[in-house]
Structures are given as structure tokens and as C-alpha cells.
Design a protein around this motif. Structure first.
Motif, mmCIF file in Angstrom:
data_model
loop_
_atom_site.group_PDB
_atom_site.id
_atom_site.type_symbol
_atom_site.label_atom_id
_atom_site.label_comp_id
_atom_site.label_asym_id
_atom_site.label_seq_id
_atom_site.Cartn_x
_atom_site.Cartn_y
_atom_site.Cartn_z
ATOM 1 N N UNK A 27 37.048 47.935 46.231
ATOM 2 C CA UNK A 27 36.348 48.625 47.319
ATOM 3 C C UNK A 27 36.176 47.651 48.477
ATOM 4 N N UNK A 28 36.938 47.858 49.531
ATOM 5 C CA UNK A 28 36.868 46.962 50.686
ATOM 6 C C UNK A 28 35.496 47.077 51.336
ATOM 7 N N UNK A 29 34.844 45.925 51.543
ATOM 8 C CA UNK A 29 33.483 45.955 52.076
ATOM 9 C C UNK A 29 33.407 45.440 53.507
ATOM 10 N N UNK A 30 34.135 44.366 53.811
ATOM 11 C CA UNK A 30 34.013 43.774 55.143
ATOM 12 C C UNK A 30 35.224 42.917 55.475
ATOM 13 N N UNK A 31 35.408 42.694 56.765
ATOM 14 C CA UNK A 31 36.468 41.797 57.246
ATOM 15 C C UNK A 31 35.817 40.778 58.161
ATOM 16 N N UNK A 32 36.241 39.529 58.057
ATOM 17 C CA UNK A 32 35.652 38.499 58.918
ATOM 18 C C UNK A 32 36.665 37.386 59.189
ATOM 19 N N UNK A 33 36.311 36.562 60.148
ATOM 20 C CA UNK A 33 37.162 35.420 60.482
ATOM 21 C C UNK A 33 36.838 34.195 59.649
ATOM 22 N N UNK A 34 35.699 34.248 58.929
ATOM 23 C CA UNK A 34 35.320 33.099 58.102
ATOM 24 C C UNK A 34 34.932 33.549 56.701
ATOM 25 N N UNK A 42 46.111 25.209 67.868
ATOM 26 C CA UNK A 42 46.794 26.270 68.628
ATOM 27 C C UNK A 42 48.101 26.711 67.961
ATOM 28 N N UNK A 43 48.632 25.849 67.094
ATOM 29 C CA UNK A 43 49.903 26.158 66.419
ATOM 30 C C UNK A 43 49.689 26.853 65.069
ATOM 31 N N UNK A 44 48.420 26.900 64.630
ATOM 32 C CA UNK A 44 48.155 27.485 63.299
ATOM 33 C C UNK A 44 48.117 29.009 63.385
ATOM 34 N N UNK A 45 48.410 29.629 62.239
ATOM 35 C CA UNK A 45 48.348 31.107 62.174
ATOM 36 C C UNK A 45 46.876 31.522 62.126
ATOM 37 N N UNK A 46 46.506 32.466 62.986
ATOM 38 C CA UNK A 46 45.109 32.954 62.977
ATOM 39 C C UNK A 46 44.916 33.829 61.736
ATOM 40 N N UNK A 47 43.802 33.607 61.066
ATOM 41 C CA UNK A 47 43.598 34.294 59.784
ATOM 42 C C UNK A 47 42.397 35.233 59.814
ATOM 43 N N UNK A 48 42.420 36.189 58.934
ATOM 44 C CA UNK A 48 41.277 37.070 58.701
ATOM 45 C C UNK A 48 41.051 37.148 57.197
ATOM 46 N N UNK A 49 39.787 37.303 56.826
ATOM 47 C CA UNK A 49 39.437 37.383 55.407
ATOM 48 C C UNK A 49 38.826 38.749 55.110
ATOM 49 N N UNK A 50 39.239 39.338 53.996
ATOM 50 C CA UNK A 50 38.747 40.667 53.604
ATOM 51 C C UNK A 50 37.980 40.535 52.296
ATOM 52 N N UNK A 51 36.742 41.066 52.307
ATOM 53 C CA UNK A 51 35.915 41.047 51.096
ATOM 54 C C UNK A 51 36.024 42.400 50.396
ATOM 55 N N UNK A 52 36.265 42.377 49.107
ATOM 56 C CA UNK A 52 36.331 43.628 48.334
ATOM 57 C C UNK A 52 35.553 43.466 47.038
ATOM 58 N N UNK A 53 34.899 44.543 46.641
ATOM 59 C CA UNK A 53 34.193 44.540 45.352
ATOM 60 C C UNK A 53 35.176 44.993 44.281
ATOM 61 N N UNK A 54 35.102 44.345 43.122
ATOM 62 C CA UNK A 54 35.988 44.731 42.008
ATOM 63 C C UNK A 54 35.203 45.674 41.091
ATOM 64 N N UNK A 55 35.727 46.873 40.893
ATOM 65 C CA UNK A 55 35.084 47.864 40.016
ATOM 66 C C UNK A 55 36.011 48.123 38.829
#
Lengths: 160, 212
Positions: free
Chosen positions: A93-100, A7-20
Motif C-alpha cells: 500500500x503506497x503511503x508517501x513519496x519524498x526526496x529523502x 549536478x551530474x548525479x541522477x535525481x532520486x525519489x523515495x516511495x514508502x509502502x506498507x507491506x500487508x
């Protein structure tokens, strides 16, 4: 040291991007610096610090970046304005965002192996040929400080 | 939703071929791309509209160039000072006014905005400087775009958003464009309208004339 309770940890999000283009092998640390510069340039140091961003994976033409929950839009905008990393021209190129990270890894496609082609000379410059999916052909100038890139398709090569 | 992107050059002037740029545009969520080419084309599911860019300081030269226009070409005129803009916007055949962000703050004012709305001339939002400029220069461009947005909300002239890409590395997806436009306060609906407004600009509705 006792780990911090969930409960004390920072909630995170992960962003997937393709490298062109996807062939230059770029170090995670170099990517982190490029993204950090883009964030600072757009939002300043204060907002940049609040993002808690990090690069957790870079390879196979993909990048997974981490940020605090709620700031994924800012991270995606910063990724969109990165045009150069370590002297090499790139685009993310940003493709998706997720919690894991696991969910994002499932969206990563393995690069398709193509038969190698011989080097090609265009306007007196020798290029390394990288054939990609959908008949896309990337040409990268041969040499240690190669900068020049050409993005063509198979049809363009046949017409030459 | 028919989204259109505007690009400025393809191989050999740029580093990416026309086919490659069109394929990339399709992958990024666009179904039409505007490029300075001679003939319209369809590659995959993406249509290529030919464009002509006029860059001059004299209205007379713009009129001369407009006379040489081929049918179906998108006419893009690069903006100049206030008098140039006021002289160019009412001309028949001008579709888009580009490069307003490069001019002085008062070059495109409320008079030009009203004229653009009356004549249905689109004002472009060029995302290229947002990617390649840094620091104060980028801040200036963002200020210009915020000014234009205020005028657009008041006078409702058409806004046309484009990447003005010279390479596939400069092209951005619809989602990324939405995020970049949010930097100067543009709402998502306004961005979508800006990406889909080109057909409305090209098929300019003329005033009704009574013929006896």
C-alpha cells in the motif's frame, strides 16, 4: 575514486509502502526482484532500466523503494500490481513519496505490541494468531510452507 | 466525494471477513462497499450495499432472477456474447454489466454502448485481472478496457470501477486505482467519476409519463 559532482548525479525519489500482511520477514533482494518483474511486465525492459529502482529499506511492515525523479508514478503502479513475493501473498500500500528517506521514516509507525494469543483451530487447520491495531486479527496457517491466510476481526473470533 | 468499491466475496467464501474488508475499504478511501451479502449494513463509517451476481448464458434466466430481487440489492449481470448483452441491458432492474473484458472484442459494441447509455446501466472496470494476469492476457484486458473507454467517451454510458476483490490483499486505494486505470489511458477525472457513479446508476431515472 572521485565522487561524481551533485549536478551530474541522477535525481532520486523515495516511495514508502506498507507491506500487508506485515509479519512475514521478506528479504530486500527478494522484494527488489518482485518489483523488477512487475515493472518489466508493465513497462518493458527499456522503461524499467530508466526507472533506476532499488529497495533501500524493508522491515517493520514497511518498504522504501527508490527510483529516478519523475518516475515515482510508474514505481507506485508497479507496487500496486505485486501480489506475491517469494511464494507469499502480499500487497503493497503506497503511503508517501519524498526526496529523502528521513522524511519517509518519520511517517513510519512502530508496530503496536499486543499480548500473544494461543493458536486457533479453524475448520481443522491450526493458525497462528497475530492481533493488530483496531481489533484486526490475522491468522496464518502453521507449518513450514504455510500459505493459508485469514483476515478477521476480534468480533468474528468471538462469534465462532 | 463518495467513492464505492465492488468486492466479490467475503469469509467463508473468501479469506477476509465482511467487517475486515469494510474496515480496509474505509482505510483505503472508500465510504461504500458492494458485497454479495443479504442485508445492507454500516460498519464504522463505511456502508455495505448488498449485491447479487447473475452469471448465466440465457436472458430468460436473468429475467427470472431479476424477479427474485430484494429491494436495495445491486444487480450485477456477467456479460456474455453480443446478443446476450443486447438482450440484458434493456431489462429493468439490471444495474451493472460486468466481465465485458472476458468476452470477444465485438461482444460490447456501439449498439450495446448506446443502449447502456439510454438505460443508465453501468459497465464495470474490473481491476482484479490487471493484478493477477501477466503478459499477453493482461495486454488483452488492457486493450478491451481501452476500447470500452473509447465507447464511453463517445456514448457516455456510466462506468463503474471496482477492485472485485476476494481478499483484503486484492483491495486497492483510490490513488492506486487511478494509477492502474492510467495504464489504459483513463484520466484522473474519469476515474473519480467511475468511482462515484454507482448512486446515479442505482437511482435510475425513468422517462416522464403523462398521466391523464
Amino acid at each position: 575514486m572521485k565522487p561524481r559532482p551533485p549536478t551530474m548525479r541522477i535525481k532520486k525519489r523515495y516511495v514508502l509502502a506498507a507491506i500487508v500482511p506485515n509479519y512475514p520477514s521478506i528479504d530486500s533482494k527478494v522484494l527488489y526482484v518482485a518489483i523488477a518483474e512487475a515493472i518489466t511486465g508493465l513497462y518493458g525492459d527499456g522503461a524499467g532500466a530508466a526507472l533506476h529502482h532499488a529497495v533501500v529499506f524493508a522491515g517493520d511492515g514497511y518498504l522504501i523503494a527508490r527510483c529516478s525523479r519523475g518516475s515515482e508514478q510508474f514505481l507506485a503502479t508497479a507496487l500496486a500490481v505485486v501480489t506475491e513475493v517469494d511464494g507469499q501473498r502480499v500487497a503493497f500500500r503506497t503511503l508517501a513519496t519524498s526526496g529523502t528517506i528521513h522524511a519517509l521514516r518519520r511517517r513510519m509507525r512502530q508496530p503496536v505490541e499486543r499480548p500473544e494469543r494461543e493458536d486457533l483451530e479453524v475448520d481443522g487447520v491450526i493458525y497462528e494468531v497475530h492481533v493488530r491495531e483496531s481489533q484486526k486479527v490475522d491468522l496464518i496457517e502453521k507449518g513450514c510452507n504455510s500459505q493459508k491466510l485469514l483476515f478477521l476481526v476480534e468480533q468474528d473470533l468471538q462469534e465462532r | 466525494m463518495h467513492c464505492t468499491d465492488i468486492c466479490t466475496c467475503s469469509y467463508p467464501a473468501g479469506d477476509s471477513s465482511l467487517t475486515r474488508m469494510t474496515m480496509e475499504a474505509g482505510a483505503l478511501g472508500f465510504d461504500t462497499i458492494v458485497l454479495p451479502v443479504e442485508q445492507p449494513a454500516v460498519i464504522g463509517n463505511v456502508s455495505v450495499l448488498p449485491a447479487r451476481v447473475i452469471e448465466t448464458r440465457h436472458v430468460r434466466e436473468v429475467i427470472r432472477d431479476l424477479g427474485r430481487t430484494k429491494e436495495g440489492q445491486v444487480m450485477i449481470v456477467m456479460a456474455g456474447d453480443a446478443s446476450f448483452i443486447r438482450g440484458v441491458v434493456p431489462l429493468r432492474g439490471v444495474h451493472l454489466l460486468a466481465g465485458v473484458e472476458r468476452q470477444r472484442k465485438n461482444a460490447f459494441d456501439h449498439v450495446s454502448a448506446r443502449l447502456a447509455a439510454e438505460k443508465n446501466v453501468g459497465v464495470t472496470i474490473d481491476l482484479f485481472p490487471l493484478l493477477y494476469l501477466k503478459g499477453l492476457q493482461r495486454q488483452r484486458v488492457l486493450q478491451r478496457y481501452a476500447d470500452l473507454l473509447t465507447l464511453h467517451r463517445r456514448y457516455e454510458f456510466p462506468f463503474v470501477i471496482g477492485s472485485f476483490a476476494r481478499s483484503i490483499l486484492d483491495q486497492r486505494s483510490v490513488r492506486e486505482m487511478t494509477l492502474l486505470c492510467a495504464l489504459f489511458g483513463m484520466e484522473k477525472e474519469e476515474v473519480i467519476r467511475g468511482l462515484t457513479s454507482l448512486p446515479g446508476v442505482l437511482h435510475q431515472l425513468l422517462p416522464v409519463r403523462v398521466v391523464e
